[in-house]
Design an enzyme around this catalytic site. Structure first.
Site, PDB file in Angstrom:
ATOM      1  N   ASP A 184      16.046  94.023  82.843  1.00  0.00           N
ATOM      2  CA  ASP A 184      17.197  94.378  83.541  1.00  0.00           C
ATOM      3  C   ASP A 184      17.705  95.861  83.753  1.00  0.00           C
ATOM      4  OD1 ASP A 184      17.134  91.662  84.173  1.00  0.00           O
ATOM      5  OD2 ASP A 184      19.257  91.179  83.215  1.00  0.00           O
ATOM      6  N   ASP A 232      15.937  83.293  89.602  1.00  0.00           N
ATOM      7  CA  ASP A 232      16.107  83.636  88.340  1.00  0.00           C
ATOM      8  C   ASP A 232      15.252  82.536  87.471  1.00  0.00           C
ATOM      9  OD1 ASP A 232      16.534  85.538  86.162  1.00  0.00           O
ATOM     10  OD2 ASP A 232      18.786  85.605  86.502  1.00  0.00           O
TER      11      ASP A 232
HETATM   12  C1  GLA Z   1      19.154  87.888  84.688  1.00  0.00           C
HETATM   13  C2  GLA Z   1      18.547  88.673  85.707  1.00  0.00           C
HETATM   14  C3  GLA Z   1      19.669  89.618  86.342  1.00  0.00           C
HETATM   15  C4  GLA Z   1      20.744  88.882  86.805  1.00  0.00           C
HETATM   16  C5  GLA Z   1      21.296  88.166  85.437  1.00  0.00           C
HETATM   17  C6  GLA Z   1      22.549  87.161  85.951  1.00  0.00           C
HETATM   18  O1  GLA Z   1      19.566  88.610  83.688  1.00  0.00           O
HETATM   19  O2  GLA Z   1      17.439  89.435  85.510  1.00  0.00           O
HETATM   20  O3  GLA Z   1      19.203  90.570  87.249  1.00  0.00           O
HETATM   21  O4  GLA Z   1      20.580  88.214  87.921  1.00  0.00           O
HETATM   22  O5  GLA Z   1      20.376  87.325  85.090  1.00  0.00           O
HETATM   23  O6  GLA Z   1      22.856  86.370  84.981  1.00  0.00           O
END
Ligand code: GLA
Length: 426
Positions: A219, A158
């Site tokens: 997301d 990430d």
């Molecule tokens: C980001 C990522 C998500 C998830 C969260 C976890 O938002 O894009 O897919 O992994 O972090 O905190």
């Protein structure tokens, strides 16, 4: 002058980064904790749902006992909030000792014993998005080595809490470090999602050389609105994204939320169908212990999975946006076969969309059609007008066999062949 130049070129060639790990020649499939279970660490009051080794073992049991693994759903992926807040005395990441008392290596063994694979999560930056220890530049090697030592099979990197310059160094460096471990570890990069997902800030040719898949966009959340926003972005930018994808290198529109709370049955079919057209990784984020049979049927639909997993690995495209709010999507498949999706953005009633294969750019010939959700079949000439009835926010998905080969039959040994009823379409 000539000698040093040669030296420089040789050095550059020597350090060229390619993610030649041979993995994920078709889009990876499995289960990922984040959308459904987030950062629930309350194992005292919510033991069934907290991020713990029990949760991942439960999902592994379901994947291996309920027919998922055989269909290709083999990754069980941990997301954020798995680690302890502190590294160990050697500077290595460690799992939270209360929630993962057996440790990650043992959990990986549990997966491997069942023919499954374990994925883990880290962050290019000082902290993960959830505030756990990150993997900044100076921790890349030690963390890659730790994951390999734990026998992890996939790593999602990430991008919270780092700047663009750090990311530019960190993502290729992690690719190299994972390769250097000698263990085959699928590499998922969130990098493009943090750079707006588009050129010139994102270099997809380069990403394909260092990552197996990458998150391009925001997301997913448990709602139809979220699915639609993702569909709009991916197909709105398809001319940039399609050339980026291929065997071993995939655009990732994020998890499947089929089986959760936000989608109707039609919307669930739409997400599954459009993810298959996009050659998207199929990571479900749902509760496999309690999933309804209707959601399971959608996620376990063999024909949709065959389309998603086509070995050519060409990402499909939207070919029509009609005034009637019907959209048509097409994906070329191996052996001159193809897939079509008719998608309705309407919110009134089933819409009877009339067209012909000729109008959808098919060349002269007679095609065998199989509906991916009803398994009904029919034969259509390119010139024949037909009508498909598409539910509001729903899809009709077709597997279209090349004219010369009537070869879809072996995919459908499920006793559905009786339903050769062309009049549902015509
Ligand atoms: C980001 C990522 C998500 C998830 C969260 C976890 O938002 O894009 O897919 O992994 O972090 O905190």
């Amino acid at each position: 002058m000539r000698f040093p130049l040669l030296l420089v070129v040789t050095c550059l060639l020597g350090t060229t980064l390619t993610l030649d790990n041979g993995l994920m020649r078709t889009p990876p499939m499995g289960w990922l904790a984040w959308e459904r279970f987030r950062c629930d660490i309350d194992c005292k009051d919510d033991p069934q749902n907290c991020i713990s080794e029990n949760l991942f073992r439960d999902m592994a049991d379901r994947l291996s006992e309920d027919g998922w693994r055989e269909l290709g759903y083999v990754y069980v992926n941990i997301d954020d909030c798995w680690s302890s807040m502190n590294r160990d005395e050697h500077g290595r990441l460690q799992a939270d000792p209360m929630r993962f008392p057996g440790g990650i290596k043992k959990l990986a063994g549990y997966m491997h014993d069942r023919g499954l694979k374990l994925g883990i999560y880290g962050d290019m930056g000082t902290h993960t998005c959830g505030g756990y220890p990150g993997t900044p530049l100076d921790k890349i090697e030690i963390d890659a080595e730790t994951f390999a030592e734990w026998e992890v099979d996939m790593f999602k990197y990430d991008g919270c809490y780092s700047n663009a310059t750090e990311k530019e160094k960190g993502y290729p460096l992690m690719s190299k470090a994972l390769n250097a471990t000698g263990r085959q570890i699928g590499y998922s990069c969130s990098w493009p999602a943090y750079q707006g997902g588009l050129p010139p800030k994102v270099n997809y040719a380069m990403l394909g050389e260092i990552c197996n898949l990458w998150r391009n966009y925001v997301d997913i959340q448990d709602s139809w609105g979220s699915v639609l926003a993702i569909v709009d972005w991916f197909f709105g930018n398809q001319d940039v994204l399609i050339p980026a994808a291929g065997p071993g290198r995939w655009n990732d529109p994020d998890m499947l939320i089929v089986g959760d709370f936000g989608l109707s049955l039609d919307q669930s079919r739409s997400q599954m169908a459009l993810w298959a057209i996009m050659a998207a990784p199929l990571f479900m984020s749902n509760d496999l212990r309690t999933i309804s049979s209707s959601a399971r049927n959608i996620l376990q639909n063999k024909m949709v999975i065959i389309i998603n997993q086509d070995p050519l690995g060409i990402q499909g495209r939207r070919i029509l946006q009609e005034k009637s709010k019907i959209e048509v999507f097409w994906r070329p498949l191996s052996n001159n076969n193809s897939a079509l999706v008719f998608f309705s953005r309407r919110t009134d009633m089933p819409y009877r969309y009339q067209t012909s294969l000729g109008k959808l750019n098919y060349t002269m010939g007679s095609y065998r059609i199989t509906d991916a959700f009803t398994y009904k079949t029919l034969t259509l000439k390119d010139t024949t007008n037909f009508v498909v009835s598409v539910n509001p926010t729903g899809v009709v998905m077709w597997y279209v066999s090349a004219p010369s080969k009537l070869n879809t039959r072996h995919y459908f040994d499920g006793g559905h062949q009786k339903n050769n009823i062309p009049d549902v379409f015509l």
